[in-house]
Design a protein around this motif. Structure first.
Motif, PDB file in Angstrom:
ATOM      1  N   LEU A  30       0.832  -1.205   0.000  1.00  0.00           N
ATOM      2  CA  LEU A  30       0.000   0.000   0.000  1.00  0.00           C
ATOM      3  C   LEU A  30       0.867   1.255   0.000  1.00  0.00           C
ATOM      4  O   LEU A  30       1.979   1.254   0.525  1.00  0.00           O
ATOM      5  CB  LEU A  30      -0.922  -0.007   1.223  1.00  0.00           C
ATOM      6  CG  LEU A  30      -2.015  -1.066   1.233  1.00  0.00           C
ATOM      7  CD1 LEU A  30      -2.755  -1.041   2.567  1.00  0.00           C
ATOM      8  CD2 LEU A  30      -2.979  -0.867   0.077  1.00  0.00           C
ATOM      9  N   PRO A  31       0.348   2.321  -0.565  1.00  0.00           N
ATOM     10  CA  PRO A  31       1.142   3.557  -0.656  1.00  0.00           C
ATOM     11  C   PRO A  31       1.235   4.289   0.684  1.00  0.00           C
ATOM     12  O   PRO A  31       0.407   4.113   1.579  1.00  0.00           O
ATOM     13  CB  PRO A  31       0.360   4.394  -1.673  1.00  0.00           C
ATOM     14  CG  PRO A  31      -1.044   3.909  -1.569  1.00  0.00           C
ATOM     15  CD  PRO A  31      -0.946   2.441  -1.227  1.00  0.00           C
ATOM     16  N   GLY A  38      -2.171  -0.111   8.748  1.00  0.00           N
ATOM     17  CA  GLY A  38      -2.901  -1.372   8.683  1.00  0.00           C
ATOM     18  C   GLY A  38      -2.282  -2.432   9.566  1.00  0.00           C
ATOM     19  O   GLY A  38      -2.992  -3.186  10.245  1.00  0.00           O
ATOM     20  N   ARG A  39      -0.954  -2.497   9.560  1.00  0.00           N
ATOM     21  CA  ARG A  39      -0.280  -3.458  10.435  1.00  0.00           C
ATOM     22  C   ARG A  39      -0.533  -3.134  11.906  1.00  0.00           C
ATOM     23  O   ARG A  39      -0.720  -4.032  12.726  1.00  0.00           O
ATOM     24  CB  ARG A  39       1.217  -3.501  10.151  1.00  0.00           C
ATOM     25  CG  ARG A  39       1.585  -4.364   8.971  1.00  0.00           C
ATOM     26  CD  ARG A  39       3.107  -4.400   8.846  1.00  0.00           C
ATOM     27  NE  ARG A  39       3.536  -5.338   7.825  1.00  0.00           N
ATOM     28  CZ  ARG A  39       4.306  -6.392   8.078  1.00  0.00           C
ATOM     29  NH1 ARG A  39       4.734  -6.650   9.293  1.00  0.00           N
ATOM     30  NH2 ARG A  39       4.658  -7.197   7.100  1.00  0.00           N
TER      31      ARG A  39
END
Length: 144
Positions: A30-31, A38-39
Motif C-alpha cells: 500500500l502507498p 494497517g499493520r
C-alpha cells in the motif's frame, strides 16, 4: 473433542498463514503510510484474540492427549502439543514484544527502524507458522 481440536488448530493455522502470505504482503504494497497503519490495526485486533487461540489450542491438545493416553496416535498428539508450547513461547518471547510496540505506532511516533522491526516480526512469524503447521499435521494424522 478431537475433531473440535483439529478444527480450532486448523483455523488458527489458516489465519496465521494468511497473515504471513496474504495480508502482510498486501499491506506492505500500500502507498504512503497505509501499510504501517494497517499493520498497527491488525496488531491490535489479532493481538487481542490470538493469545486465547494459541493457549486454547494447547489446552485442547493436552486434554486430547490425556483422555486418549492409551490409544493409537496419542504420541503424535503429545508432540503436537509440545510444538504448540514452542509456538506460545516464541510468541511471548519474540513476537509479542515487537507487536506491543508496533500496534501503537503512527506515522508521527514510529521509530526510525520500524521497517526493520516489522521484517524481524515477519521472520519470526514465518517460523511460528511452520511450527503450528507441523502441529496441525500431527493432530490431523492422529485423528485419522
Amino acid at each position: 473433542m478431537m475433531v473440535f481440536t483439529v478444527v480450532v488448530v486448523g483455523l488458527m493455522v489458516g489465519v496465521e498463514f494468511a497473515v504471513s502470505f496474504v495480508l502482510n504482503p498486501i499491506l506492505d504494497a500500500l502507498p504512503d503510510d497505509a501499510g504501517q497503519l494497517g499493520r498497527a490495526h491488525g496488531g491490535r485486533m489479532l493481538g487481542a484474540l490470538m493469545p486465547f487461540w494459541y493457549v486454547g489450542s494447547l489446552i485442547l491438545s493436552a486434554i486430547w492427549a490425556v483422555t486418549a493416553w492409551h490409544e493409537p496416535g496419542t504420541g503424535l498428539v503429545v508432540v503436537a502439543a509440545a510444538l504448540l508450547v514452542v509456538s506460545v513461547i516464541m510468541s511471548v518471547v519474540l513476537l509479542v514484544p515487537i507487536n506491543n510496540r508496533s500496534k501503537t505506532w503512527t506515522p508521527e511516533n514510529r521509530p526510525d527502524d520500524w521497517k526493520e522491526q516489522g521484517k524481524r516480526w515477519d521472520r519470526y512469524h514465518y517460523v511460528r507458522v511452520a511450527v503450528i503447521i507441523a502441529a496441525f499435521a500431527l493432530l490431523t494424522t492422529a485423528l485419522a
